[in-house]
Scaffold this motif. Structure first.
Motif, PDB file in Angstrom:
ATOM      1  N   TRP A  72     -29.644 -18.018  68.562  1.00  0.00           N
ATOM      2  CA  TRP A  72     -30.270 -18.636  67.410  1.00  0.00           C
ATOM      3  C   TRP A  72     -30.169 -20.219  67.285  1.00  0.00           C
ATOM      4  CZ3 TRP A  72     -25.502 -16.552  67.894  1.00  0.00           C
ATOM      5  CH2 TRP A  72     -24.409 -17.224  67.928  1.00  0.00           C
ATOM      6  N   ILE A  73     -30.821 -21.035  66.360  1.00  0.00           N
ATOM      7  CA  ILE A  73     -31.022 -22.316  66.392  1.00  0.00           C
ATOM      8  C   ILE A  73     -30.624 -22.751  65.110  1.00  0.00           C
ATOM      9  CG2 ILE A  73     -32.357 -24.451  66.794  1.00  0.00           C
ATOM     10  CD1 ILE A  73     -34.501 -22.646  68.089  1.00  0.00           C
ATOM     11  N   ASP A  74     -29.505 -23.768  65.121  1.00  0.00           N
ATOM     12  CA  ASP A  74     -29.255 -24.124  63.469  1.00  0.00           C
ATOM     13  C   ASP A  74     -29.661 -25.763  63.589  1.00  0.00           C
ATOM     14  OD1 ASP A  74     -27.920 -22.045  62.495  1.00  0.00           O
ATOM     15  OD2 ASP A  74     -26.123 -22.470  63.449  1.00  0.00           O
ATOM     16  N   GLY A  75     -30.232 -26.210  62.436  1.00  0.00           N
ATOM     17  CA  GLY A  75     -30.789 -27.414  62.417  1.00  0.00           C
ATOM     18  C   GLY A  75     -29.671 -28.405  61.841  1.00  0.00           C
ATOM     19  N   PRO A  76     -29.879 -29.736  61.838  1.00  0.00           N
ATOM     20  CA  PRO A  76     -29.046 -30.725  61.467  1.00  0.00           C
ATOM     21  C   PRO A  76     -28.719 -30.635  59.804  1.00  0.00           C
ATOM     22  CG  PRO A  76     -31.290 -31.670  61.864  1.00  0.00           C
ATOM     23  CD  PRO A  76     -31.160 -30.582  62.263  1.00  0.00           C
ATOM     24  N   ASP A  77     -29.782 -30.099  59.051  1.00  0.00           N
ATOM     25  CA  ASP A  77     -29.645 -29.746  57.594  1.00  0.00           C
ATOM     26  C   ASP A  77     -28.915 -28.294  57.411  1.00  0.00           C
ATOM     27  OD1 ASP A  77     -31.536 -28.166  58.641  1.00  0.00           O
ATOM     28  OD2 ASP A  77     -33.032 -28.696  57.150  1.00  0.00           O
ATOM     29  N   GLY A  78     -28.154 -27.801  58.372  1.00  0.00           N
ATOM     30  CA  GLY A  78     -27.414 -26.605  58.166  1.00  0.00           C
ATOM     31  C   GLY A  78     -28.239 -25.429  58.186  1.00  0.00           C
TER      32      GLY A  78
END
Ligand code: ZN
Length: 447
Positions: A71-77
């Motif tokens: 998975w990939i999590d972004g800086p905005d959660g």
């Protein structure tokens, strides 16, 4: 051979595809094993393992890839890709690892389809180490600046490549191979429809009272799977009288038959005749050296009589290798019709039987043997016409398929008439003569 209702066959195939949908298939790994184990209710599949490092002609079995989740999590959660939501999100064979990287760098690892902004592409990197993710173009455009957390929870380590085989023995000496790829995750038409087709075909054929040929069903990862099977079976290839490589059998497009490299073999004749007599819309293609499993079987060192009966070939529909090739893209009707067409082709392949007339000089007297009760001057019925055709073809060279082609009569009528003539001792079967074995010197060491 009584043919089951195509609607029921289609429903059975689609139900099986739903059951198998979530297994994380790839070139190797547990997704393939779980898929093969999932065919159990239809047919007993024997699994074969070929170890990492084994040489298969010009290829070597790579390390085994086991994906747990990526998975990939972004800086905005926000989680922008997650294989728990869709198997296509990670590039197949991505190297395990954790990375923190800025958006500009992440973009170099993202794959999208700009022409279809809502679809997720299917990508693999079997032979080049690295990692990547597949997302929709719409998602990629929505990404904000900042650092992204990437997790690929997987193993890439020595193991094996898995393929499955099921065998239904027949009475004659010939064998028929039906082979389909099993390496795509999260895609329905290419190639889960073929996986289901083989399972249902095997189940149906296993219920037939008798088979003339032996049927071998092969589920294997593309390229390496057929090569592993060929390496393990090279000494027996002379028994192969026909082969079919189903792919993309669930889309609603018309049928497509791609001929074997030789183009005039038993399977080519049977497929063309079945399609022509069905009245179904179809197109006939000559052999080309790309496509599915037939690429390996028809390579010049083997040159086996294997054709490909499909609906829309891979690469010829825009949903192919995208998230749009899902379980809603295939239809029960198309799946069922495809299964029925395969059974029709197989029934014609079964007619590859030769007989010798015990009374070849002139016509035998059928009435004396109570094979006809027609009065003089009355026209014979289909059964009687079929007997005449069979007697005419019974020179040991021509087959029931020849009689079927030339008479225009249904193969079942030809077969029943042949049985009646055998019963009256006017025909006797000729033993099949398998093609002489020509091993090509492959140095493979498949387990
Ligand atoms: Zn494909």
């Amino acid at each position: 051979m009584s043919v089951p209702d195509p609607t029921a066959l289609g429903a059975e195939m689609l139900a099986l595809m739903h059951e198998l949908w979530d297994h994380p298939r790839s070139l190797t790994g547990d997704g393939v094993r779980r898929t093969l184990a999932g065919l159990d209710g239809h047919v007993a599949v024997e699994m074969h393992e070929v170890p990492t490092g084994a040489h298969l002609y010009d290829w070597t079995v790579p390390e085994e890839w086991t994906l747990r989740r990526a998975w990939i999590d972004g800086p905005d959660g926000r989680r922008i890709a997650d294989t728990a939501e869709g198997a296509l999100h990670v590039v197949g064979y991505s190297e395990p690892g954790r990375h923190t990287l800025p958006l500009a760098e992440l973009r170099g690892h993202l794959h999208t389809l700009p022409d279809y902004p809502d679809r997720v592409p299917f990508r693999t990197s079997y032979w080049k180490r690295g990692w990547g993710f597949c997302v929709s173009e719409r998602t990629a455009r929505s990404l904000v600046e900042g650092d992204y957390e990437v997790v690929i929870d997987a193993d890439l380590a020595p193991g094996s490549l898995t393929y499955g085989e099921a065998v239904l023995p027949g009475q004659g000496g010939g064998e028929v191979l039906i082979s389909t790829p099993i390496c795509h995750p999260g895609l329905a038409n290419d190639n889960l429809s073929g996986v289901a087709l083989l399972a249902v075909l095997a189940r149906v054929l296993s219920t037939q009272a008798s088979r003339w040929h032996t049927y071998r069903f092969l589920w294997s990862p593309a390229t390496l799977g057929p090569l592993a099977w060929l390496a393990a079976n090279e000494a027996n290839l002379g028994k192969l009288v026909a082969g079919l490589s189903p792919m993309c059998v669930g889309d609603p497009g018309p049928f497509t038959y791609k001929a074997s490299r030789r183009g005039d073999t038993l399977v080519d004749r049977a497929a063309r005749l079945a399609l022509a007599r069905s009245g179904a819309e179809h197109r006939l293609l000559d052999f080309v050296p790309w496509g599915g499993d037939e690429r390996q079987f028809c390579s010049p060192g083997f040159d086996l009589p294997v054709g490909a009966l499909m609906r829309t070939p891979p690469g010829h529909y825009p949903e192919n290798h995208t998230s749009a090739d899902d379980l809603d893209f295939v239809t029960e009707e198309a799946l069922g019709e495809s299964c029925r067409m395969y059974l029709d082709v197989i029934e014609l392949i079964e007619a590859d039987r030769r007989f010798l007339s015990t009374c070849p000089k002139g016509e035998p007297q059928l009435g004396r043997r109570e094979l006809t009760n027609r009065m003089g001057g009355q026209k014979g019925d289909d059964h009687e016409m079929a007997m005449f055709w069979n007697l005419s073809m019974a020179d040991g060279e021509h087959s029931l398929l020849d009689a079927t082609e030339r008479s225009g009569l249904p193969v079942a009528t030809i077969r029943d008439a042949a049985e009646a003539l055998v019963g009256a001792e006017l025909l006797r079967p000729v033993e099949t003569r398998p093609r002489p074995v020509e091993t090509t010197g492959g140095d493979a060491e498949a387990a």
